[in-house]
Scaffold this motif. Sequence first.
Motif, PDB file in Angstrom:
ATOM      1  N   ARG B  18       0.837  -1.203   0.000  1.00 16.82           N
ATOM      2  CA  ARG B  18       0.000   0.000   0.000  1.00 16.82           C
ATOM      3  C   ARG B  18       0.868   1.249   0.000  1.00 16.82           C
ATOM      4  N   ALA B  19       1.883   1.257   0.823  1.00 15.20           N
ATOM      5  CA  ALA B  19       2.745   2.432   0.910  1.00 15.20           C
ATOM      6  C   ALA B  19       3.476   2.656  -0.408  1.00 15.20           C
ATOM      7  N   LEU B  20       3.958   1.577  -1.012  1.00 17.73           N
ATOM      8  CA  LEU B  20       4.662   1.719  -2.288  1.00 17.73           C
ATOM      9  C   LEU B  20       3.715   2.230  -3.363  1.00 17.73           C
ATOM     10  N   THR B  21       2.503   1.708  -3.358  1.00 16.31           N
ATOM     11  CA  THR B  21       1.507   2.171  -4.325  1.00 16.31           C
ATOM     12  C   THR B  21       1.227   3.663  -4.131  1.00 16.31           C
ATOM     13  N   ALA B  22       1.055   4.051  -2.881  1.00 17.19           N
ATOM     14  CA  ALA B  22       0.793   5.462  -2.602  1.00 17.19           C
ATOM     15  C   ALA B  22       1.954   6.326  -3.077  1.00 17.19           C
ATOM     16  N   ALA B  23       3.159   5.788  -2.972  1.00 17.20           N
ATOM     17  CA  ALA B  23       4.325   6.548  -3.421  1.00 17.20           C
ATOM     18  C   ALA B  23       4.377   6.648  -4.942  1.00 17.20           C
ATOM     19  N   GLU B  24       3.833   5.638  -5.600  1.00 17.02           N
ATOM     20  CA  GLU B  24       3.888   5.631  -7.064  1.00 17.02           C
ATOM     21  C   GLU B  24       2.900   6.602  -7.683  1.00 17.02           C
ATOM     22  N   LEU B  25       1.741   6.719  -7.058  1.00 17.23           N
ATOM     23  CA  LEU B  25       0.650   7.450  -7.705  1.00 17.23           C
ATOM     24  C   LEU B  25       1.024   8.855  -8.170  1.00 17.23           C
ATOM     25  N   PRO B  26       1.666   9.669  -7.312  1.00 19.41           N
ATOM     26  CA  PRO B  26       2.018  11.009  -7.798  1.00 19.41           C
ATOM     27  C   PRO B  26       2.969  10.967  -8.983  1.00 19.41           C
ATOM     28  N   VAL B  27       3.908  10.031  -8.954  1.00 20.18           N
ATOM     29  CA  VAL B  27       4.854   9.916 -10.064  1.00 20.18           C
ATOM     30  C   VAL B  27       4.122   9.572 -11.351  1.00 20.18           C
ATOM     31  N   LEU B  28       3.203   8.611 -11.250  1.00 20.42           N
ATOM     32  CA  LEU B  28       2.448   8.218 -12.436  1.00 20.42           C
ATOM     33  C   LEU B  28       1.624   9.392 -12.957  1.00 20.42           C
ATOM     34  N   THR B  34      -2.617   6.417 -15.116  1.00 24.03           N
ATOM     35  CA  THR B  34      -3.225   5.821 -13.939  1.00 24.03           C
ATOM     36  C   THR B  34      -2.500   4.515 -13.647  1.00 24.03           C
ATOM     37  N   MET B  35      -2.821   3.942 -12.487  1.00 25.17           N
ATOM     38  CA  MET B  35      -2.187   2.680 -12.137  1.00 25.17           C
ATOM     39  C   MET B  35      -2.536   1.594 -13.152  1.00 25.17           C
ATOM     40  N   TRP B  36      -3.796   1.547 -13.560  1.00 25.87           N
ATOM     41  CA  TRP B  36      -4.184   0.539 -14.555  1.00 25.87           C
ATOM     42  C   TRP B  36      -3.469   0.766 -15.870  1.00 25.87           C
ATOM     43  N   ALA B  37      -3.397   2.015 -16.303  1.00 26.67           N
ATOM     44  CA  ALA B  37      -2.714   2.308 -17.566  1.00 26.67           C
ATOM     45  C   ALA B  37      -1.247   1.883 -17.481  1.00 26.67           C
ATOM     46  N   TYR B  38      -0.627   2.162 -16.353  1.00 31.48           N
ATOM     47  CA  TYR B  38       0.775   1.777 -16.168  1.00 31.48           C
ATOM     48  C   TYR B  38       0.917   0.259 -16.206  1.00 31.48           C
ATOM     49  N   SER B  39       0.009  -0.451 -15.557  1.00 32.08           N
ATOM     50  CA  SER B  39       0.043  -1.912 -15.599  1.00 32.08           C
ATOM     51  C   SER B  39      -0.042  -2.415 -17.033  1.00 32.08           C
ATOM     52  N   VAL B  40      -0.910  -1.795 -17.794  1.00 33.57           N
ATOM     53  CA  VAL B  40      -1.060  -2.213 -19.195  1.00 33.57           C
ATOM     54  C   VAL B  40       0.244  -1.992 -19.950  1.00 33.57           C
ATOM     55  N   LEU B  41       0.833  -0.813 -19.781  1.00 35.64           N
ATOM     56  CA  LEU B  41       2.081  -0.525 -20.504  1.00 35.64           C
ATOM     57  C   LEU B  41       3.171  -1.509 -20.103  1.00 35.64           C
ATOM     58  N   LEU B  42       3.269  -1.786 -18.828  1.00 36.25           N
ATOM     59  CA  LEU B  42       4.299  -2.727 -18.369  1.00 36.25           C
ATOM     60  C   LEU B  42       4.092  -4.096 -18.999  1.00 36.25           C
ATOM     61  N   ARG B  43       2.848  -4.542 -18.988  1.00 32.35           N
ATOM     62  CA  ARG B  43       2.586  -5.883 -19.482  1.00 32.35           C
ATOM     63  C   ARG B  43       2.809  -5.968 -20.983  1.00 32.35           C
ATOM     64  N   LEU B  44       2.388  -4.940 -21.705  1.00 29.62           N
ATOM     65  CA  LEU B  44       2.531  -4.971 -23.162  1.00 29.62           C
ATOM     66  C   LEU B  44       3.986  -4.868 -23.585  1.00 29.62           C
ATOM     67  N   ASP B  45       4.804  -4.330 -22.694  1.00 27.50           N
ATOM     68  CA  ASP B  45       6.199  -4.165 -23.074  1.00 27.50           C
ATOM     69  C   ASP B  45       6.917  -5.503 -23.164  1.00 27.50           C
ATOM     70  N   ALA B 106       8.380   6.684 -16.966  1.00 25.70           N
ATOM     71  CA  ALA B 106       7.664   6.467 -15.706  1.00 25.70           C
ATOM     72  C   ALA B 106       8.378   5.418 -14.860  1.00 25.70           C
ATOM     73  N   GLN B 107       8.777   4.341 -15.502  1.00 22.24           N
ATOM     74  CA  GLN B 107       9.407   3.285 -14.717  1.00 22.24           C
ATOM     75  C   GLN B 107      10.750   3.731 -14.151  1.00 22.24           C
ATOM     76  N   ALA B 108      11.491   4.511 -14.922  1.00 21.34           N
ATOM     77  CA  ALA B 108      12.773   5.004 -14.412  1.00 21.34           C
ATOM     78  C   ALA B 108      12.552   5.843 -13.155  1.00 21.34           C
ATOM     79  N   ALA B 109      11.553   6.723 -13.204  1.00 19.82           N
ATOM     80  CA  ALA B 109      11.284   7.573 -12.050  1.00 19.82           C
ATOM     81  C   ALA B 109      10.877   6.729 -10.839  1.00 19.82           C
ATOM     82  N   ILE B 110      10.067   5.718 -11.094  1.00 24.90           N
ATOM     83  CA  ILE B 110       9.577   4.895  -9.989  1.00 24.90           C
ATOM     84  C   ILE B 110      10.708   4.076  -9.382  1.00 24.90           C
ATOM     85  N   GLN B 111      11.497   3.462 -10.244  1.00 22.48           N
ATOM     86  CA  GLN B 111      12.563   2.623  -9.703  1.00 22.48           C
ATOM     87  C   GLN B 111      13.644   3.457  -9.035  1.00 22.48           C
TER      88      GLN B 111
END
Lengths: 150, 150
Positions: B18-28, B34-45, B106-111
């Motif tokens: 939960r905390a990690l997700t909360a930290a991701e949201l502003p970055v996304l 959105t979180m769903w959109a990001y999930s889609v991009l990750l999976r399609l990659d 997005a992933q670079a910023a998150i990681q």
Amino acid sequence: MSAPPRRDLAAMIVPLGRALTAAELPVLREHGLTMWAYSVLLRLDERPLRSQAALADAIGADKTRIIDVLSDLGDRGLISRTPDPADRRVRLLALTPQGRRVRDAAQAAIQLREERLLARHLTPAQRTALLDALQVLDALPAEAVSDPEP
Amino acid sequence: MSAPPRRDLAAMIVPLGRALTAAELPVLREHGLTMWAYSVLLRLDERPLRSQAALADAIGADKTRIIDVLSDLGDRGLISRTPDPADRRVRLLALTPQGRRVRDAAQAAIQLREERLLARHLTPAQRTALLDALQVLDALPAEAVSDPEP
DNA sequence: GCAGACGATAAGCACATGCGTACAAATCTG
DNA sequence: CAGATTTGTACGCATGTGCTTATCGTCTGC
């Protein structure tokens, strides 16, 4: 320094948490507990708590949501909810002996499953390393995770 | 054989997620995702995917829910959604070059945030041990976690 | 003592999500 | 060719949860 091709922490942890939660639910139901009720029992076991608002905050629940949970647990004799003599607005919350028994039984069953899972897929060294790291991160306040100031 | 006084795995992992997700949201949000959109991009990659139902299943979403997400991503040119010439019922999904750029940024910023968090609180050995163990557990099928047959 | 603050409770609205149904277009099967 | 199946899409319903407001009893500062 090339970016390591690893998945996001959250992308690994959140689904793992979902799977673990799904695994817990049937066990909890066998012991007559919901997830919220179990959270309450776990938290109250550490030490008795002043005020339901503090409890709700501690387990990440809405304070208006746990009222039914607490009433139910109280009705079933698993927790006691007595008005604080010093401030009769607040209710002192504590586990009853029976509540502790239920908590212990449920947690034993859950941790047994967890240990089986870890033993099956991780080396003993990996198991301890994982638990150690998790305990460190778990002890952090939420802000430290959400907002790591550079 | 006394029970080890440790918290449940799920009790540590879920709040951490939960905390990690909360930290991701502003970055996304900064990257317009959105979180769903990001999930889609990750999976399609990982590789182009046949059929939206397969995608929904892969990211643990409801197939009727990701339609809006996919339409939006398509409108913004981040993914392509072309009918399969071999079976024009299904739509072939793939990242566009721009979608890959957005995903990478997005992933670079998150990681980066994640690595800062790990570096601040864990030793390098703990960091690798944690990531290794998580990658093992993450690779398991959900049934292996939910139902560890004895 | 009294006005405002605080804790517990109840009731309502809002939103995300999951689940089932329905339907059109395309495909497959007998 | 006719009927059944599959994919994508839309819609409605139920649920779980968070957030807000209102009420009541209690406490604290003036």
